[in-house]
Design an enzyme around this catalytic site. Structure first.
Site, PDB file in Angstrom:
ATOM      1  N   ALA A  66       6.221 -14.513 -10.597  1.00 55.86           N
ATOM      2  CA  ALA A  66       5.488 -15.527 -10.415  1.00 55.86           C
ATOM      3  C   ALA A  66       5.631 -16.410 -11.286  1.00 55.86           C
ATOM      4  O   ALA A  66       7.273 -16.441 -12.314  1.00 55.86           O
ATOM      5  CB  ALA A  66       3.689 -14.964 -11.903  1.00 55.86           C
ATOM      6  N   GLY A 110       5.605 -10.742  -9.281  1.00 54.42           N
ATOM      7  CA  GLY A 110       4.583 -10.832  -8.132  1.00 54.42           C
ATOM      8  C   GLY A 110       4.479 -11.074  -6.201  1.00 54.42           C
ATOM      9  O   GLY A 110       4.222 -11.143  -5.808  1.00 54.42           O
ATOM     10  N   GLU A 113       4.750  -7.768  -5.620  1.00 54.87           N
ATOM     11  CA  GLU A 113       2.961  -6.919  -5.442  1.00 54.87           C
ATOM     12  C   GLU A 113       3.018  -7.638  -4.757  1.00 54.87           C
ATOM     13  O   GLU A 113       1.313  -7.173  -4.142  1.00 54.87           O
ATOM     14  CB  GLU A 113       2.647  -7.583  -6.967  1.00 54.87           C
ATOM     15  CG  GLU A 113       3.000  -7.134  -7.609  1.00 54.87           C
ATOM     16  CD  GLU A 113       2.897  -7.200  -9.925  1.00 54.87           C
ATOM     17  OE1 GLU A 113       3.237  -8.794 -10.175  1.00 54.87           O
ATOM     18  OE2 GLU A 113       2.034  -6.374 -10.909  1.00 54.87           O
ATOM     19  N   GLU A 133       9.249  -7.529 -14.759  1.00 52.93           N
ATOM     20  CA  GLU A 133       9.177  -8.263 -15.775  1.00 52.93           C
ATOM     21  C   GLU A 133       9.662  -7.962 -17.127  1.00 52.93           C
ATOM     22  O   GLU A 133       9.298  -8.639 -17.887  1.00 52.93           O
ATOM     23  CB  GLU A 133       7.396  -8.525 -15.409  1.00 52.93           C
ATOM     24  CG  GLU A 133       6.643  -8.577 -14.809  1.00 52.93           C
ATOM     25  CD  GLU A 133       6.659  -8.012 -13.271  1.00 52.93           C
ATOM     26  OE1 GLU A 133       7.535  -6.702 -13.288  1.00 52.93           O
ATOM     27  OE2 GLU A 133       6.320  -8.918 -12.460  1.00 52.93           O
TER      28      GLU A 133
HETATM   29  N1  CAA Z   1       9.390 -18.882 -11.761  1.00 48.71           N
HETATM   30  C1  CAA Z   1      10.869 -19.794 -11.427  1.00 48.71           C
HETATM   31  N2  CAA Z   1      11.627 -20.497 -11.665  1.00 48.71           N
HETATM   32  C2  CAA Z   1      11.912 -19.621 -10.828  1.00 48.71           C
HETATM   33  C3  CAA Z   1      12.002 -18.263 -10.902  1.00 48.71           C
HETATM   34  C4  CAA Z   1      10.216 -17.378 -11.064  1.00 48.71           C
HETATM   35  N3  CAA Z   1       9.888 -16.424 -11.255  1.00 48.71           N
HETATM   36  N4  CAA Z   1      12.372 -17.366 -10.159  1.00 48.71           N
HETATM   37  C5  CAA Z   1      13.427 -18.034  -9.510  1.00 48.71           C
HETATM   38  N5  CAA Z   1      13.620 -19.471 -10.393  1.00 48.71           N
HETATM   39  C6  CAA Z   1      14.041 -20.933 -10.007  1.00 48.71           C
HETATM   40  C7  CAA Z   1      15.065 -21.080 -10.316  1.00 48.71           C
HETATM   41  O1  CAA Z   1      14.795 -21.461 -11.944  1.00 48.71           O
HETATM   42  C8  CAA Z   1      16.091 -22.051 -10.351  1.00 48.71           C
HETATM   43  O2  CAA Z   1      15.540 -23.215 -10.472  1.00 48.71           O
HETATM   44  P1  CAA Z   1      16.656 -24.166 -11.141  1.00 48.71           P
HETATM   45  O3  CAA Z   1      17.387 -24.003  -9.732  1.00 48.71           O
HETATM   46  O4  CAA Z   1      15.752 -25.468 -10.812  1.00 48.71           O
HETATM   47  O5  CAA Z   1      17.165 -23.736 -12.284  1.00 48.71           O
HETATM   48  C9  CAA Z   1      16.119 -21.328  -8.027  1.00 48.71           C
HETATM   49  O6  CAA Z   1      14.472 -20.780  -8.673  1.00 48.71           O
HETATM   50  C10 CAA Z   1      16.837 -20.793  -8.030  1.00 48.71           C
HETATM   51  O7  CAA Z   1      16.867 -20.063  -9.365  1.00 48.71           O
HETATM   52  P2  CAA Z   1      18.853 -19.349  -9.333  1.00 48.71           P
HETATM   53  O8  CAA Z   1      19.173 -19.855  -9.521  1.00 48.71           O
HETATM   54  O9  CAA Z   1      18.256 -18.006 -10.821  1.00 48.71           O
HETATM   55  O10 CAA Z   1      19.247 -17.991  -8.290  1.00 48.71           O
HETATM   56  P3  CAA Z   1      19.932 -16.865  -8.195  1.00 48.71           P
HETATM   57  O11 CAA Z   1      20.249 -16.472  -6.465  1.00 48.71           O
HETATM   58  O12 CAA Z   1      21.117 -17.232  -9.302  1.00 48.71           O
HETATM   59  O13 CAA Z   1      19.052 -15.953  -8.365  1.00 48.71           O
HETATM   60  C11 CAA Z   1      16.590 -14.233  -9.172  1.00 48.71           C
HETATM   61  C12 CAA Z   1      17.598 -15.487  -7.691  1.00 48.71           C
HETATM   62  C13 CAA Z   1      17.550 -13.059  -9.332  1.00 48.71           C
HETATM   63  C14 CAA Z   1      15.640 -14.543  -7.901  1.00 48.71           C
HETATM   64  C15 CAA Z   1      16.342 -14.983 -10.276  1.00 48.71           C
HETATM   65  O14 CAA Z   1      16.249 -15.875 -10.039  1.00 48.71           O
HETATM   66  C16 CAA Z   1      15.061 -14.260 -11.683  1.00 48.71           C
HETATM   67  O15 CAA Z   1      15.854 -13.835 -11.862  1.00 48.71           O
HETATM   68  N6  CAA Z   1      14.445 -15.068 -11.406  1.00 48.71           N
HETATM   69  C17 CAA Z   1      13.688 -14.224 -12.080  1.00 48.71           C
HETATM   70  C18 CAA Z   1      12.686 -12.845 -11.532  1.00 48.71           C
HETATM   71  C19 CAA Z   1      11.203 -12.551 -12.444  1.00 48.71           C
HETATM   72  O16 CAA Z   1      12.157 -12.295 -13.278  1.00 48.71           O
HETATM   73  N7  CAA Z   1      10.314 -12.591 -11.814  1.00 48.71           N
HETATM   74  C20 CAA Z   1       8.571 -12.117 -12.359  1.00 48.71           C
HETATM   75  C21 CAA Z   1       8.771 -12.846 -13.082  1.00 48.71           C
HETATM   76  S1  CAA Z   1       7.243 -12.718 -13.877  1.00 48.71           S
HETATM   77  C22 CAA Z   1       5.734 -11.711 -12.803  1.00 48.71           C
HETATM   78  O17 CAA Z   1       5.955 -11.814 -11.848  1.00 48.71           O
HETATM   79  C23 CAA Z   1       4.848 -11.207 -13.714  1.00 48.71           C
HETATM   80  C24 CAA Z   1       3.526 -11.062 -12.555  1.00 48.71           C
HETATM   81  O18 CAA Z   1       3.759  -9.102 -12.472  1.00 48.71           O
HETATM   82  C25 CAA Z   1       2.527 -11.802 -11.828  1.00 48.71           C
END
Ligand code: CAA
Length: 259
Positions: A66, A110, A113, A133
Site C-alpha cells: 500500500a 498489499g 496480498e 507491515e
Molecule cells: N509506498 C510508497 N512509496 C513506496 C513504497 C510504498 N509501499 N515502496 C517503495 N516506495 C517508493 C520509495 O519511497 C522510493 O521513492 P523515492 O524514489 O521518491 O524516494 C521508490 O519507491 C523506490 O523505493 P526505494 O528507494 O526504497 O527502493 P529500494 O530498492 O531501496 O527498496 C523496498 C525497495 C525494499 C521495496 C522498499 O522500497 C520498501 O521497503 N518499501 C516499503 C515496503 C512496505 O513496507 N510495504 C508494506 C506497505 S503497508 C501495506 O501494504 C498495508 C496493507 O496490507 C494493505
C-alpha cells in the site's frame, strides 16, 4: 476508461494482461490504482472474448505494498471511512474467470496480498514476497494474516508477519505460495503459455474448477465435497463434456464450444 496507474492489453484476443504501472513508487497501491484495477478486472470478466486474465508488474516490483505516503497521516476515521486500499478487494474476489499473478521483484504487504488473491502465482526467480507491515507499526490489511497461513502454514506465516522478513522465490515455491518459478526473462512467456492453455479448455469447466477450488478455503471439507460433486454432475449437461470425452475416445483434439 483511460487509466493512469495501470496499462491493459490483450494477447491472442483471449488473454487480458493488466500491468501495474506506478514505476516511481514501485507500483505502490493507492486508491486510484485499486479503482482502476477493479474497473479493468470487471471489464475483462464481462468480455466474452476473454478467457483468462494475467496481472503483472515491472521487473523490479510487482507491488511494494500500500502507498505509505498516501496513508502516513491517516487517522482511524480517514482509513475507516475511505476504506483505504481495501475497498476494491471484494471486486477482485468476485472475478469469475481465472486470474494469474506473474510476479517479478517485490511483492510486499498489499502487493503480496494482491498476488495471493489471484488464482495462482507464477514467480520469476528474482521475486521476493513479504508482509513487512509490522515494521510500520501496523498489520496486513488486505487478507495477509488470513491467506498467508492458508498458503504456507502457521509457522512460516507468523515468521513473515512478526519479523517482516522477505521470502525469495525458491522458498515461496517450497512453501506452496507460488505454483512455479521461472527465469525472469521467461516470466511473460511462461505465464502467457499457461493462460492460453486455460483459454483452450471449456470455459464452463474452467469457471467451475475455480469456484470449486475456492470453496476449499471458505467452508468445511464436507460442504466443499458436496459443492464439487454438484458442479461435477452439472458439467455432464454441457456440450463441452460430450466433445471432450468424444475427442478422447476417438483420439482427436477437442474443439470446445464454450471458449
Ligand atoms: N509506498 C510508497 N512509496 C513506496 C513504497 C510504498 N509501499 N515502496 C517503495 N516506495 C517508493 C520509495 O519511497 C522510493 O521513492 P523515492 O524514489 O521518491 O524516494 C521508490 O519507491 C523506490 O523505493 P526505494 O528507494 O526504497 O527502493 P529500494 O530498492 O531501496 O527498496 C523496498 C525497495 C525494499 C521495496 C522498499 O522500497 C520498501 O521497503 N518499501 C516499503 C515496503 C512496505 O513496507 N510495504 C508494506 C506497505 S503497508 C501495506 O501494504 C498495508 C496493507 O496490507 C494493505
Amino acid at each position: 476508461m483511460t487509466y493512469e496507474c495501470i496499462t491493459t492489453r490483450t494477447e491472442g484476443d483471449k488473454v487480458a494482461i493488466i500491468t501495474l504501472n506506478r514505476p516511481k513508487a514501485l507500483n505502490a497501491l493507492n486508491d486510484q490504482l485499486m479503482d482502476e484495477l477493479g474497473a479493468a478486472l470487471k471489464g475483462f470478466d464481462a468480455d466474452p472474448a476473454i478467457g483468462c486474465i494475467v496481472l503483472t508488474g515491472s521487473e523490479k516490483a510487482f507491488a511494494a505494498g500500500a502507498d505509505i505516503t498516501a496513508m502516513a497521516k491517516f487517522t482511524f476515521a480517514d482509513a475507516y471511512k475511505g476504506d483505504f486500499i481495501t475497498r476494491n478487494w471484494e471486486t477482485i474476489r468476485n472475478i469469475r474467470k481465472p486470474v494469474i499473478a506473474a510476479v517479478s521483484g517485490f511483492a510486499l504487504g498489499g502487493g503480496c496480498e494482491l498476488a495471493m488473491m489471484c488464482d495462482f502465482i507464477i514467480a520469476a526467480d528474482n521475486a521476493k514476497f513479504g508482509q513487512p507491515e509490522i515494521k510500520l507499526g501496523i498489520i496486513p490489511g488486505a487478507g495477509g494474516t488470513q491467506r498467508l497461513p492458508r498458503a504456507v502454514g502457521k509457522s512460516k506465516a507468523m515468521d513473515m508477519a512478526l519479523t517482516g522478513r522477505m521470502m525469495d522465490a525458491t522458498e515461496a515455491e517450497r512453501a506452496g505460495l507460488v505454483s512455479r518459478v521461472v527465469p525472469l526473462d521467461k516470466l511473460q512467456e511462461e505465464t502467457l503459455g499457461a493462460a492460453l492453455q486455460i483459454c483452450a479448455f471449456s470455459q464452463v469447466a474452467v469457471m467451475a474448477a475455480k469456484e470449486s477450488v475456492n470453496r476449499a478455503f471458505e467452508g468445511t471439507l464436507a460442504d466443499g465435497i458436496v459443492f464439487e460433486r454438484r458442479l461435477f454432475h452439472a458439467l455432464f449437461a454441457t456440450a463441452d463434456q460430450k466433445e471432450g470425452m468424444d475427442a478422447f475416445v476417438n483420439k482427436r483434439p477437442a474443439e470446445f464450444q464454450h471458449r
